[in-house]
Motif scaffolding. Structure first.
Motif, PDB file in Angstrom:
ATOM      1  N   ALA A 106       0.843  -1.196   0.000  1.00  0.00           N
ATOM      2  CA  ALA A 106       0.000   0.000   0.000  1.00  0.00           C
ATOM      3  C   ALA A 106       0.877   1.244   0.000  1.00  0.00           C
ATOM      4  N   GLU A 107       0.662   2.100  -0.997  1.00  0.00           N
ATOM      5  CA  GLU A 107       1.440   3.335  -1.098  1.00  0.00           C
ATOM      6  C   GLU A 107       0.721   4.422  -0.311  1.00  0.00           C
ATOM      7  N   ARG A 148      -1.111  10.120  -7.372  1.00  0.00           N
ATOM      8  CA  ARG A 148      -2.258   9.306  -7.791  1.00  0.00           C
ATOM      9  C   ARG A 148      -2.266   9.053  -9.305  1.00  0.00           C
ATOM     10  N   SER A 149      -1.167   9.345  -9.963  1.00  0.00           N
ATOM     11  CA  SER A 149      -1.118   9.283 -11.429  1.00  0.00           C
ATOM     12  C   SER A 149      -1.527   7.929 -11.983  1.00  0.00           C
ATOM     13  N   ALA A 150      -1.040   6.850 -11.386  1.00  0.00           N
ATOM     14  CA  ALA A 150      -1.328   5.510 -11.922  1.00  0.00           C
ATOM     15  C   ALA A 150      -2.785   5.110 -11.715  1.00  0.00           C
ATOM     16  N   ARG A 151      -3.458   5.767 -10.773  1.00  0.00           N
ATOM     17  CA  ARG A 151      -4.840   5.390 -10.434  1.00  0.00           C
ATOM     18  C   ARG A 151      -5.816   6.541 -10.679  1.00  0.00           C
ATOM     19  N   ARG A 206      -5.643   0.645 -18.551  1.00  0.00           N
ATOM     20  CA  ARG A 206      -5.639   1.607 -17.443  1.00  0.00           C
ATOM     21  C   ARG A 206      -4.976   2.915 -17.868  1.00  0.00           C
ATOM     22  N   ASP A 207      -3.879   2.801 -18.627  1.00  0.00           N
ATOM     23  CA  ASP A 207      -3.220   4.009 -19.136  1.00  0.00           C
ATOM     24  C   ASP A 207      -4.180   4.809 -20.018  1.00  0.00           C
ATOM     25  N   GLU A 208      -4.895   4.107 -20.883  1.00  0.00           N
ATOM     26  CA  GLU A 208      -5.832   4.780 -21.787  1.00  0.00           C
ATOM     27  C   GLU A 208      -6.923   5.497 -21.005  1.00  0.00           C
ATOM     28  N   ALA A 209      -7.420   4.861 -19.952  1.00  0.00           N
ATOM     29  CA  ALA A 209      -8.461   5.481 -19.130  1.00  0.00           C
ATOM     30  C   ALA A 209      -7.918   6.715 -18.410  1.00  0.00           C
ATOM     31  N   ASN A 210      -6.708   6.629 -17.888  1.00  0.00           N
ATOM     32  CA  ASN A 210      -6.101   7.781 -17.211  1.00  0.00           C
ATOM     33  C   ASN A 210      -5.910   8.943 -18.175  1.00  0.00           C
ATOM     34  N   ASN A 211      -5.409   8.643 -19.371  1.00  0.00           N
ATOM     35  CA  ASN A 211      -5.193   9.694 -20.364  1.00  0.00           C
ATOM     36  C   ASN A 211      -6.502  10.342 -20.798  1.00  0.00           C
ATOM     37  N   ALA A 212      -7.531   9.517 -20.976  1.00  0.00           N
ATOM     38  CA  ALA A 212      -8.826  10.045 -21.404  1.00  0.00           C
ATOM     39  C   ALA A 212      -9.406  10.983 -20.350  1.00  0.00           C
ATOM     40  N   ALA A 265      13.527   1.325  -5.331  1.00  0.00           N
ATOM     41  CA  ALA A 265      12.133   1.523  -5.733  1.00  0.00           C
ATOM     42  C   ALA A 265      11.935   2.961  -6.153  1.00  0.00           C
ATOM     43  N   ASP A 266      11.058   3.146  -7.107  1.00  0.00           N
ATOM     44  CA  ASP A 266      10.757   4.516  -7.509  1.00  0.00           C
ATOM     45  C   ASP A 266       9.266   4.774  -7.357  1.00  0.00           C
ATOM     46  N   ASP A 267       8.929   6.026  -7.209  1.00  0.00           N
ATOM     47  CA  ASP A 267       7.539   6.453  -7.323  1.00  0.00           C
ATOM     48  C   ASP A 267       7.564   7.692  -8.196  1.00  0.00           C
ATOM     49  N   SER A 268       6.716   7.700  -9.185  1.00  0.00           N
ATOM     50  CA  SER A 268       6.759   8.794 -10.139  1.00  0.00           C
ATOM     51  C   SER A 268       5.365   9.088 -10.653  1.00  0.00           C
ATOM     52  N   GLY A 269       5.217  10.253 -11.248  1.00  0.00           N
ATOM     53  CA  GLY A 269       3.913  10.625 -11.764  1.00  0.00           C
ATOM     54  C   GLY A 269       3.966  11.948 -12.484  1.00  0.00           C
ATOM     55  N   LEU A 270       2.797  12.390 -12.852  1.00  0.00           N
ATOM     56  CA  LEU A 270       2.640  13.620 -13.624  1.00  0.00           C
ATOM     57  C   LEU A 270       2.018  14.699 -12.754  1.00  0.00           C
TER      58      LEU A 270
END
Length: 205
Positions: free
Chosen positions: A42-43, A86-89, A101-107, A69-74
């Motif tokens: 759990a992050e 929360r970028s990945a989710r 999931r990437d497509e849903a996040n981008n949309a 380990a890395d944690d990254s996002g936009l």
């Protein structure tokens, strides 16, 4: 020269490939191993650095080996730094493939920026990468890549928000760059090159 064995604390295959490639270019005498099967950690941190440390500590506990380990996002300017950690989710979607999931996040991100003009679409990819050893040594390195978000995705390479992100000084999105071109400028590339120096000091005789 002895070889140091390090666990890369991620099960994201695209990210694992990228991280292996970046660290391999450092010419350190290290053997990179993947994270064994198990429950996702759990992050619960509130920053990229906290989440990277949480994942690296869990990997050390699971394997007894030093872990990276890395944690990254936009971080989007118009959204006050969100999606951020929360970028990945961001879309809330947890089922399906990584690509879905990437497509849903981008949309969702495009919909949220639908009426935002180009001059206000600034953003940055942000990365924190942590090294944790069984002896309790903990180090964190950081990387950032500034750019802007397009109105539609471009390119087939990369993953995550890469098709939307045009880095400063580039003519192609992160998803249009080759792996080597992306590594040279990316937030993860910058953070891991900084951490490679630390790994050389801490782990490699």
């Amino acid at each position: 020269m002895s070889t140091a064995k390090i666990v890369l604390a991620t099960r994201n295959e695209a990210k694992l490939t990228e991280l292996r490639r970046i660290l391999a270019a450092s010419d350190l005498a290290i053997e990179l191993v993947g994270l064994p099967d198990g429950e996702e950690v759990a992050e619960t941190g509130t920053t990229f650095a906290e989440n990277a440390l949480i994942k690296a500590r869990a990997a050390v506990e699971a394997t007894g080996l030093p872990a990276v380990a890395d944690d990254s996002g936009l971080a989007v300017d118009e959204l006050a730094g969100m999606p951020g950690i929360r970028s990945a989710r961001w879309s809330g979607r947890r089922d399906g493939t990584r690509e879905q999931r990437d497509e849903a996040n981008n949309a969702l991100l495009l919909a949220q920026l639908d009426d935002v003009p180009a001059e206000r679409r600034g953003a940055a990819f942000v990365c924190a990468v942590a090294l944790v050893t069984p002896e309790g040594v903990e180090r964190v390195a950081h990387g950032k890549l500034r750019g802007a978000l397009l109105n539609a995705p471009r390119g087939q390479n990369g993953f995550g928000y890469d098709p939307l992100f045009l880095a400063d000084g580039q003519t192609g999105t992160n998803a249009e760059l080759t792996a080597a071109e992306k590594d040279a400028i990316s937030h993860r590339g910058r953070a891991f090159r900084e951490l490679a120096v630390v790994i050389g000091q801490v782990l490699v005789p």
